[in-house]
Design a protein around this motif. Structure first.
Motif, PDB file in Angstrom:
ATOM      1  N   ALA A   1       0.816  -1.214   0.000  1.00  0.00           N
ATOM      2  CA  ALA A   1       0.000   0.000   0.000  1.00  0.00           C
ATOM      3  C   ALA A   1       0.847   1.260   0.000  1.00  0.00           C
ATOM      4  CB  ALA A   1      -0.937   0.001   1.202  1.00  0.00           C
ATOM      5  N   VAL A   2       2.162   1.085   0.077  1.00  0.00           N
ATOM      6  CA  VAL A   2       3.057   2.240   0.193  1.00  0.00           C
ATOM      7  C   VAL A   2       3.596   2.628  -1.174  1.00  0.00           C
ATOM      8  CG1 VAL A   2       5.307   2.973   1.062  1.00  0.00           C
ATOM      9  CG2 VAL A   2       3.698   1.786   2.572  1.00  0.00           C
ATOM     10  N   GLN A   3       3.503   3.921  -1.479  1.00  0.00           N
ATOM     11  CA  GLN A   3       4.037   4.388  -2.755  1.00  0.00           C
ATOM     12  C   GLN A   3       5.459   4.931  -2.592  1.00  0.00           C
ATOM     13  OE1 GLN A   3       1.742   7.443  -4.642  1.00  0.00           O
ATOM     14  NE2 GLN A   3       2.543   6.904  -6.649  1.00  0.00           N
ATOM     15  N   ARG A   4       5.619   5.803  -1.599  1.00  0.00           N
ATOM     16  CA  ARG A   4       6.931   6.404  -1.392  1.00  0.00           C
ATOM     17  C   ARG A   4       7.272   6.378   0.093  1.00  0.00           C
ATOM     18  NH1 ARG A   4       4.707  10.336  -4.885  1.00  0.00           N
ATOM     19  NH2 ARG A   4       5.705  10.299  -6.946  1.00  0.00           N
ATOM     20  N   VAL A   5       8.587   6.332   0.356  1.00  0.00           N
ATOM     21  CA  VAL A   5       9.049   6.409   1.741  1.00  0.00           C
ATOM     22  C   VAL A   5      10.201   7.402   1.786  1.00  0.00           C
ATOM     23  CG1 VAL A   5      10.142   5.150   3.624  1.00  0.00           C
ATOM     24  CG2 VAL A   5       8.393   4.034   2.239  1.00  0.00           C
ATOM     25  N   ALA A   6      10.196   8.250   2.791  1.00  0.00           N
ATOM     26  CA  ALA A   6      11.336   9.144   2.988  1.00  0.00           C
ATOM     27  C   ALA A   6      11.736   9.098   4.456  1.00  0.00           C
ATOM     28  CB  ALA A   6      10.976  10.564   2.569  1.00  0.00           C
ATOM     29  N   PRO A   7      12.973   8.671   4.730  1.00  0.00           N
ATOM     30  CA  PRO A   7      13.462   8.747   6.108  1.00  0.00           C
ATOM     31  C   PRO A   7      13.744  10.207   6.433  1.00  0.00           C
ATOM     32  CG  PRO A   7      15.230   8.054   4.652  1.00  0.00           C
ATOM     33  CD  PRO A   7      14.001   8.169   3.794  1.00  0.00           C
ATOM     34  N   LEU A   8      13.614  10.556   7.691  1.00  0.00           N
ATOM     35  CA  LEU A   8      13.843  11.955   8.042  1.00  0.00           C
ATOM     36  C   LEU A   8      14.658  12.018   9.331  1.00  0.00           C
ATOM     37  CD1 LEU A   8      13.270  14.906   7.399  1.00  0.00           C
ATOM     38  CD2 LEU A   8      11.156  14.713   8.725  1.00  0.00           C
TER      39      LEU A   8
ATOM     40  N   GLY B   1      17.786  15.581   7.124  1.00  0.00           N
ATOM     41  CA  GLY B   1      18.373  14.600   6.221  1.00  0.00           C
ATOM     42  C   GLY B   1      17.265  13.736   5.657  1.00  0.00           C
ATOM     43  N   SER B   2      17.224  13.643   4.333  1.00  0.00           N
ATOM     44  CA  SER B   2      16.178  12.803   3.749  1.00  0.00           C
ATOM     45  C   SER B   2      16.637  12.289   2.394  1.00  0.00           C
ATOM     46  CB  SER B   2      14.867  13.570   3.646  1.00  0.00           C
ATOM     47  OG  SER B   2      13.816  12.675   3.365  1.00  0.00           O
ATOM     48  N   THR B   3      15.663  11.925   1.551  1.00  0.00           N
ATOM     49  CA  THR B   3      15.988  11.386   0.231  1.00  0.00           C
ATOM     50  C   THR B   3      15.162  12.122  -0.816  1.00  0.00           C
ATOM     51  OG1 THR B   3      14.251   9.742   0.387  1.00  0.00           O
ATOM     52  CG2 THR B   3      16.421   9.096   1.187  1.00  0.00           C
ATOM     53  N   ALA B   4      15.364  11.708  -2.059  1.00  0.00           N
ATOM     54  CA  ALA B   4      14.677  12.377  -3.167  1.00  0.00           C
ATOM     55  C   ALA B   4      13.156  12.346  -3.001  1.00  0.00           C
ATOM     56  CB  ALA B   4      15.072  11.736  -4.488  1.00  0.00           C
ATOM     57  N   SER B   5      12.638  11.252  -2.414  1.00  0.00           N
ATOM     58  CA  SER B   5      11.180  11.108  -2.281  1.00  0.00           C
ATOM     59  C   SER B   5      10.554  12.169  -1.381  1.00  0.00           C
ATOM     60  CB  SER B   5      10.841   9.736  -1.696  1.00  0.00           C
ATOM     61  OG  SER B   5      11.339   8.726  -2.512  1.00  0.00           O
ATOM     62  N   PHE B   6      11.360  12.744  -0.508  1.00  0.00           N
ATOM     63  CA  PHE B   6      10.850  13.720   0.452  1.00  0.00           C
ATOM     64  C   PHE B   6      10.090  14.844  -0.251  1.00  0.00           C
ATOM     65  CE2 PHE B   6      12.058  16.839   4.038  1.00  0.00           C
ATOM     66  CZ  PHE B   6      11.000  16.414   4.824  1.00  0.00           C
ATOM     67  N   MET B   7      10.626  15.252  -1.385  1.00  0.00           N
ATOM     68  CA  MET B   7      10.013  16.349  -2.127  1.00  0.00           C
ATOM     69  C   MET B   7       8.598  16.006  -2.582  1.00  0.00           C
ATOM     70  SD  MET B   7      11.382  18.668  -5.086  1.00  0.00           S
ATOM     71  CE  MET B   7      10.589  18.864  -6.640  1.00  0.00           C
ATOM     72  N   ALA B   8       8.433  14.805  -3.159  1.00  0.00           N
ATOM     73  CA  ALA B   8       7.106  14.403  -3.642  1.00  0.00           C
ATOM     74  C   ALA B   8       6.147  14.213  -2.478  1.00  0.00           C
ATOM     75  CB  ALA B   8       7.223  13.124  -4.454  1.00  0.00           C
ATOM     76  N   ILE B   9       6.648  13.610  -1.388  1.00  0.00           N
ATOM     77  CA  ILE B   9       5.766  13.325  -0.258  1.00  0.00           C
ATOM     78  C   ILE B   9       5.272  14.620   0.383  1.00  0.00           C
ATOM     79  CG2 ILE B   9       5.703  12.332   2.067  1.00  0.00           C
ATOM     80  CD1 ILE B   9       7.578  10.148   1.066  1.00  0.00           C
ATOM     81  N   ARG B  10       6.165  15.594   0.522  1.00  0.00           N
ATOM     82  CA  ARG B  10       5.788  16.824   1.201  1.00  0.00           C
ATOM     83  C   ARG B  10       5.306  17.923   0.249  1.00  0.00           C
ATOM     84  NH1 ARG B  10       7.214  18.828   6.031  1.00  0.00           N
ATOM     85  NH2 ARG B  10       5.906  20.469   5.173  1.00  0.00           N
ATOM     86  N   ASN B  11       5.245  17.607  -1.039  1.00  0.00           N
ATOM     87  CA  ASN B  11       4.758  18.598  -2.010  1.00  0.00           C
ATOM     88  C   ASN B  11       5.627  19.838  -2.087  1.00  0.00           C
ATOM     89  OD1 ASN B  11       2.597  17.667  -3.382  1.00  0.00           O
ATOM     90  ND2 ASN B  11       1.112  18.232  -1.788  1.00  0.00           N
ATOM     91  N   PHE B  12       6.927  19.660  -1.965  1.00  0.00           N
ATOM     92  CA  PHE B  12       7.793  20.845  -2.046  1.00  0.00           C
ATOM     93  C   PHE B  12       7.830  21.377  -3.468  1.00  0.00           C
ATOM     94  CE2 PHE B  12      10.402  19.042   1.676  1.00  0.00           C
ATOM     95  CZ  PHE B  12       9.655  19.763   2.579  1.00  0.00           C
ATOM     96  N   GLN B  13       7.953  22.693  -3.572  1.00  0.00           N
ATOM     97  CA  GLN B  13       8.150  23.318  -4.873  1.00  0.00           C
ATOM     98  C   GLN B  13       9.534  23.955  -4.870  1.00  0.00           C
ATOM     99  OE1 GLN B  13       5.496  23.560  -7.265  1.00  0.00           O
ATOM    100  NE2 GLN B  13       4.446  22.143  -5.881  1.00  0.00           N
ATOM    101  N   LEU B  14      10.222  23.831  -6.003  1.00  0.00           N
ATOM    102  CA  LEU B  14      11.564  24.407  -6.085  1.00  0.00           C
ATOM    103  C   LEU B  14      11.512  25.777  -6.733  1.00  0.00           C
ATOM    104  CD1 LEU B  14      13.674  21.325  -7.196  1.00  0.00           C
ATOM    105  CD2 LEU B  14      13.904  22.591  -5.051  1.00  0.00           C
ATOM    106  N   ALA B  15      12.255  26.705  -6.181  1.00  0.00           N
ATOM    107  CA  ALA B  15      12.364  28.024  -6.812  1.00  0.00           C
ATOM    108  C   ALA B  15      13.502  28.008  -7.819  1.00  0.00           C
ATOM    109  CB  ALA B  15      12.603  29.099  -5.758  1.00  0.00           C
TER     110      ALA B  15
END
Ligand SMILES: Nc1ncnc2c1ncn2[C@@H]1O[C@H](COP(=O)(O)OP(=O)(O)OP(=O)(O)O)[C@@H](O)[C@H]1O
Ligand SMILES: [Mg+2]
Lengths: 402, 235
Positions: free
Chosen positions: A99-106, A126-140
């Motif tokens: 049921a898990v799509q992405r995991v990001a350690p923090l 400290g995290s991984t690439a998935s952190f961005m998708a999971i938290r909906n970050f937008q890059l400037a």
């Protein structure tokens, strides 16, 4: 009688009595406008709250170390007093859960950042690439952490907007080297400013690969593990699977707490959705009132145009033709009112959005459709009685009393 | 050929306790092409008779054959069709639709009957010319004189080329000269073969008709024809 003729005849009849027509159109317009505007307000509130929550990421499941106090009695708790730490391997194991799509350690800690002679204290994550998708970050600017092996501690960092401005001012940040604790890292991206929302302020955050963060903090533990479930309906499954996997890895001991943020969100969503529907229902009552007014206006029209009805009967109009003429006129009044009301309502919502830009006051499609349909149906329904009355008029009586 | 055949026609109005016999056992036949004047004192049943003939009203008893067909037993829609195609009405107070132009008023029966627009326009143009209304096509009734209004009403009554033209006091709201003009128009239509039945209080006008029916208390008191007096007057 041809349809185009009926339409033209009804239109001319409606415009021949402008005040009467204006009144019923206005009543219908107010009804529809209030539905559109009130549901825009209600749904705007719902969207605002949901938006605030989902800026934290959607379908989020979070694993925290340690049992929550409400976890109930577990015999294992009696033996081991300190729970086991969460590790990067724990996080990696969660990827197996269906049921898990992405995991990001923090991993989170404080550190010191310096560049070009400026120094400041920061929160480093400290995290991984998935952190961005999971938290909906937008890059400037630039890019996010690379899709590396989680054990790689590439010397790169993504920084928040406030830090970027503090350290670099007007200078470009991406590509610059900074010192973070005792490491030299290269800035590869800058997060878009989000302002203070619900949750931690990302404008003051420095994000580095999780292995690098653990080396910086000299610890193997994780602050938490962020999980994104495959969908809203998978959240509970993801929660159960994550709990089971960690439990198995921790020697059968359930020493973590798994929370879902969407449970809270769904409650708000439902509550505010119901509120919007209720408001729409109340506003719809004004449509009913408008329908009654249209009926009255049409009844007056039948009385006023008695001679005309008698005449067209004498000229060979069938009862059904007369019914059609009056129903068409009622439908026209309702339609004109509905369209006017729709435009007024949308204009009102637009003004609201201009006045309060953060408030997404958009009328939901279902409410607009329902308002327009209700307007038309009530108009027609309340048009039936006058139309029948017109069709049943005695032509002799109608002609002679004139 | 018989156009109208009334047999034992009665029309009773119930007014509270009392029954008003507006028409009492009327037997009447009218041939196609006749010019009939219906006269009689006020309340004698002239309008009631005309409304029955025009299928605007139903008899309480008796049968009415129009062109050999029993029309009393027809459904309302069938009666409407007969009114549309076979009968034309001219009223004392014109009964034009105020928001429609002269041309639109004349086209009304064709519009109600679903006649295509092209045909309508062509026939209305012809009618406007026939009735001397070319210059008034786009005028509304309140911009027309009484005589012009009645001419529009006659054009409208005859635009479907009915067999029967019914006129209830057609000159009642007009001055003498204009009234005469209108009468000439009606007579010209009769001369073309249209059966004309006129209700009137005007003795001089009644005398012009080929047949005078005198009503009293809902009965036909006298029914006189003078074939000689049928004059072919042209407009
Ligand atoms: N709708 C009605 N209800 C009751 N009585 C009616 C109705 N219509 C006509 N009558 C009565 O029937 C009788 C005949 O009326 P009708 O209108 O046919 O007279 P008329 O000969 O046309 O009179 P006038 O010359 O005044 O027009 C009158 O006594 C009238 O009061
Ligand atoms: Mg009369």
């Amino acid at each position: 009688m041809q349809y185009t003729d009926i339409l033209r005849f009804a239109r001319d009849a409606a415009t021949a009595y402008p005040l009467r027509t204006l009144l019923s159109v206005l009543a219908m317009a107010i009804g529809v406008a209030s539905v559109v505007l009130l549901t825009a307000l209600g749904d705007g509130a719902r969207r605002y709250v949901v938006g605030q929550f989902s800026s934290l990421g959607s379908n989020l499941v979070i694993v925290l170390p340690g049992r929550s106090a409400t976890g109930g009695f577990n015999p294992a708790n009696g033996i081991t007093t300190t729970p086991r730490d969460l590790t990067v391997d724990d996080a990696a194991a969660l990827l197996r859960a269906p049921a898990v799509q992405r995991v990001a350690p923090l991993a989170v800690g404080t550190s010191e950042i310096s560049a070009g002679g400026r120094v400041r204290e920061v929160v480093a994550a400290g995290s991984t690439a998935s952190f961005m998708a999971i938290r909906n970050f937008q890059l400037a600017q630039g890019r996010f952490l690379p899709e590396d092996d989680w054990r790689s501690s590439a010397p790169v960092a993504v920084i928040g907007m406030t830090i970027r401005n503090d350290i670099f001012g007007n200078q470009p940040a991406v590509g610059q080297l900074i010192r973070l604790g005792d490491r030299r890292v290269r800035v590869i991206g800058v997060l878009k400013s989000t302002g203070q929302g619900v949750g931690m302020n990302t404008d003051e955050l420095v994000i580095v690969p999780v292995a690098l963060a653990q080396a910086l903090f000299n610890s193997n533990t994780l602050f938490r593990i962020m999980i994104q479930a495959r969908g809203r309906e998978q959240i509970e499954a993801a929660k159960a699977q994550a709990t089971a996997i960690i439990k198995a890895r921790h020697g059968g001991e359930e020493d973590v707490t798994v929370i879902t943020q969407d449970a809270v969100l769904a409650t708000f969503d439902k509550l505010l959705g119901a509120l919007t529907a209720a408001v729409a229902g109340i506003a719809a009552i004004s449509l009913l009132v408008a329908g009654v007014l249209v009926m009255n206006v049409m009844l007056v029209a039948v009385t006023q145009r008695k001679a005309e009805i008698g005449l067209i009967k004498a000229l060979g109009a069938r009862g059904s033709t007369i019914r059609q003429i009056f129903l068409t006129e009622a439908a026209m009044l309702s339609l004109a009112g509905a369209v006017t009301g729709y435009l007024l309502g949308q204009l009102g919502a637009l003004i609201l959005r201009q006045l309060f830009p953060v408030f997404p006051a958009y009328a939901p499609g279902w409410a607009v459709a329902a308002a327009l349909m209700t307007a038309l149906v009530t108009g027609l329904l309340f048009g039936i009685l006058p139309a029948r009355r017109a069709a049943q008029l005695d032509p002799v009586d109608a002609l002679m009393r004139h | 050929m018989t156009l109208i055949a009334l047999a034992a026609i009665e029309r009773v109005f119930h007014l509270g306790e009392t029954d008003v016999h507006a028409l009492a056992r009327i037997d009447l036949t009218i041939a196609a092409g006749e010019y009939v004047a219906v006269v009689g004192p006020s309340g004698s049943g002239k309008s009631t008779l005309l409304n029955l003939l025009g299928l605007l009203d139903q008899p309480t008893a008796g049968t009415y054959h129009l062109e050999g067909r029993d029309v009393t037993t027809l459904s309302p829609d069938e009666q409407a069709a007969v009114r549309s195609r076979r009968i034309g009405f001219v009223f004392q107070s014109f009964h034009l639709v105020p928001r429609l132009t002269a041309a639109e008023n004349i086209a009304l029966p064709m519009m109600l009957d679903g006649v295509p627009v092209v045909v309508r326009e062509q026939r209305v143009r012809q009618a406007l010319r026939d009735f001397g209304l070319d210059q008034r096509a786009n005028h509304r009734p309140d911009e027309l004189s009484g005589g012009q209004r009645q001419r529009v009403a006659i054009a409208r009554a005859t635009i479907m080329q009915p067999a029967l033209l019914l006129a209830d006091e057609p000159t009642g709201n007009l001055d003498r000269a204009t009234g005469e003009e209108v009468v000439h128009l009606l007579e010209a239509l009769n001369a073309q073969g249209m059966t004309l039945i006129v209700v009137t209080h005007d003795a001089a006008l009644a005398a012009r008709a080929g047949r005078q029916i005198m009503m009293e208390d809902g009965r036909v008191k006298s029914d006189v024809s003078h074939a000689a007096s049928t004059t072919l007057t042209s407009v």
